[in-house]
Design an enzyme around this catalytic site. Sequence first.
Site, PDB file in Angstrom:
ATOM      1  N   GLU A 133      43.306  39.575  40.140  1.00  0.00           N
ATOM      2  CA  GLU A 133      44.645  39.048  39.979  1.00  0.00           C
ATOM      3  C   GLU A 133      45.492  39.289  40.997  1.00  0.00           C
ATOM      4  O   GLU A 133      46.327  38.471  41.464  1.00  0.00           O
ATOM      5  CB  GLU A 133      45.213  39.790  38.664  1.00  0.00           C
ATOM      6  CG  GLU A 133      44.535  39.538  37.241  1.00  0.00           C
ATOM      7  CD  GLU A 133      44.897  38.099  36.894  1.00  0.00           C
ATOM      8  OE1 GLU A 133      45.603  37.253  37.468  1.00  0.00           O
ATOM      9  OE2 GLU A 133      44.320  37.525  35.897  1.00  0.00           O
ATOM     10  N   ASP A 138      35.133  31.552  34.417  1.00  0.00           N
ATOM     11  CA  ASP A 138      35.679  30.116  34.753  1.00  0.00           C
ATOM     12  C   ASP A 138      35.870  29.880  36.345  1.00  0.00           C
ATOM     13  O   ASP A 138      35.497  29.052  36.852  1.00  0.00           O
ATOM     14  CB  ASP A 138      37.240  29.968  34.152  1.00  0.00           C
ATOM     15  CG  ASP A 138      38.027  31.243  34.022  1.00  0.00           C
ATOM     16  OD1 ASP A 138      37.925  32.448  34.931  1.00  0.00           O
ATOM     17  OD2 ASP A 138      38.978  31.391  33.482  1.00  0.00           O
ATOM     18  N   GLU A 154      44.546  28.930  22.157  1.00  0.00           N
ATOM     19  CA  GLU A 154      43.903  29.405  22.957  1.00  0.00           C
ATOM     20  C   GLU A 154      42.175  29.290  22.906  1.00  0.00           C
ATOM     21  O   GLU A 154      41.746  28.929  23.716  1.00  0.00           O
ATOM     22  CB  GLU A 154      44.290  31.137  22.931  1.00  0.00           C
ATOM     23  CG  GLU A 154      45.434  31.694  23.697  1.00  0.00           C
ATOM     24  CD  GLU A 154      45.134  31.400  25.050  1.00  0.00           C
ATOM     25  OE1 GLU A 154      44.388  32.219  25.637  1.00  0.00           O
ATOM     26  OE2 GLU A 154      46.230  30.778  25.957  1.00  0.00           O
ATOM     27  N   GLU A 180      45.776  25.215  32.446  1.00  0.00           N
ATOM     28  CA  GLU A 180      44.605  24.555  32.520  1.00  0.00           C
ATOM     29  C   GLU A 180      44.677  23.116  32.516  1.00  0.00           C
ATOM     30  O   GLU A 180      43.834  22.183  32.952  1.00  0.00           O
ATOM     31  CB  GLU A 180      43.523  25.523  31.961  1.00  0.00           C
ATOM     32  CG  GLU A 180      43.289  26.771  32.664  1.00  0.00           C
ATOM     33  CD  GLU A 180      44.373  27.980  32.308  1.00  0.00           C
ATOM     34  OE1 GLU A 180      44.387  28.849  32.994  1.00  0.00           O
ATOM     35  OE2 GLU A 180      44.983  27.449  31.377  1.00  0.00           O
TER      36      GLU A 180
END
EC number: 3.2.1.-
Length: 597
Positions: free
Chosen positions: A181, A316, A431, A493
């Site tokens: 992150e 991902d 989600e 996304e």
Amino acid sequence: MISTRRYTVYLLLAALVIFTVTRFREGIISTARIRYETFFPSGAKKSSDGKFHWSDVPVWYPVQSLTQLPKGKPHELPKIQFAFKAEDAVSAVKRKQRQAAVKEAFDKSWNAYKKHAWMKDEVTPLTAHFKNGFGGWAATLVDSLDTLWMLDMKDEFEEAVRSAMNIDLGMATMETINVFETTIRHLGGFLACYDVSSDKRCLVKAKEFGEMLLKAFDTPNRMPITRWKPQDAINGHQVADEVVLIAEIGSLTMEFTRLSQVTGDVRWYDAVDRIMRTFVKQIDDTHLPGMFPVSLNATSRDFTQDTFFTLSAMSDSFYEYFPKMHALLGGLEPIYQKLYQRSMETAIKYNLWRPMVPDEADILMSGNARVEMGKPPILEAQGQHLVCFAGGMFAVGGRLFEEEAHVKIGQKLTDGCIWTYKHSPLGVMPEVFNMMPCASRVEECKWDEKKWLDEMKTHADTQEEDGEAVAKRLRIPKGFVGVWDRKYQLRPEAIESVFILYRTTGKTYLLDAAWEMFQAIIAATETPVAYAALTDVTYSKKEVEAGMQIKMDSMESYWMAETLKYFYLIFSEPDFFSLDEWVFNTEAHPFRRPLAK
């Protein structure tokens, strides 16, 4: 043989999944700070300015020979962008009106951050307070720098850059740092700030973060500690973890490579190249050859033992970065084409599926695959908002590697995410959910109402409750068979792939789809302060308007860094940040591509 320790691994992962399924997105409110000078060895060399610098921290396991950046002139890569024609006057007016609406939302969000959370990580959109979940290093400010530049908010950009120079990496608000992150938000944010503006102050700060992050690699086998305690690096007590998530160890390549490119210092490229070489060596040794499992052993450098494979959460960006790294390196490093083509060959076969939906739309979803000894891989027909990035990945990979079939797959995956937005009660995608897979991904798939109702009845409380009653009670829209995580966390996304697909194909229906998504998101999330994540998108608009409280006190930094940026870009002129000149990291930070001259 599948390791018997996999069950222990899953138990360990269970504690992580609460955070990682949302990319460690939930911050903590904190004002306390850990000062790293406290851990600095007495008598060690310190900078003449008296401040703490990570470049002064000793290296306990030095690299004997550094891998160099690929040499040579960048290749003339195939074009990614569609050959757009000049727009007519009516289309231009509509586009600019939509773009202005996006900028207005960004402006409101930025002013909320500036007023209530300046130099903190995030503003809270309900209580007008702040959160510090990313070290207290002004995550929203750094994440928004290149967006400010793009939106021509130059005065705000200057103020933000000037303030960012005061970020002190000698202290943090938390003991453990998420290296992934911090890399995508802070390092990526400063690198993009430099690339878009040529402001050298941003490069100085990028290098400061790079020096700190490189210390997470200071282990005996040079594998990084992804949930990292900086004080351990100072004391020299670091060993790579036995359980790491593939996205967190395999998605540092773009940022580290770009830092080496702009500084000429190859230490960062060397660090990530070692990881990727390990992946290449083991690509055919996993339980699903061509793909890698979610959890890996960084201590032994064994990336093959787990049996859970996905393009979704926890994996991902690992796959997303393959075609992007190929572009960032000018096509000079062949391993990224190999990794992309081999992994997508497997993913297409085992992870992609067509859902049975009432309008019989020809769409695709990306699910999960589990492997049991001696049995074919088992598909979990799950959908996630996080995996909506995959449509854009297939479109970019299809263009760069001249695989037109991949562009078509990218369109069907993107259409699947658009479909899910449109058929959710608030017009916003949840989600995590499940749908019924068709028998074939490529053949005609008729809607079977009875089959869907029978599936709904499996969730009945009593024998008398029919499928239609179950769907109503559980608020499951027709076409879905389960909504397991009902939140919407202001995610980017879906619009990311809509933007990329528009830029690669020029299909104008995507502009209207994007606008409908934007309007639905704004209507559902706006607060007097800014915009808020949602706890449950399965309530109807009427229920929400009647007072149903579904807003969360959370507005992640990626709302301005990614979601609003992609909405702004799709309503920009197509040559504005062309995909043939720029490549975006997983936090939507644009890096300049090296181009053949």
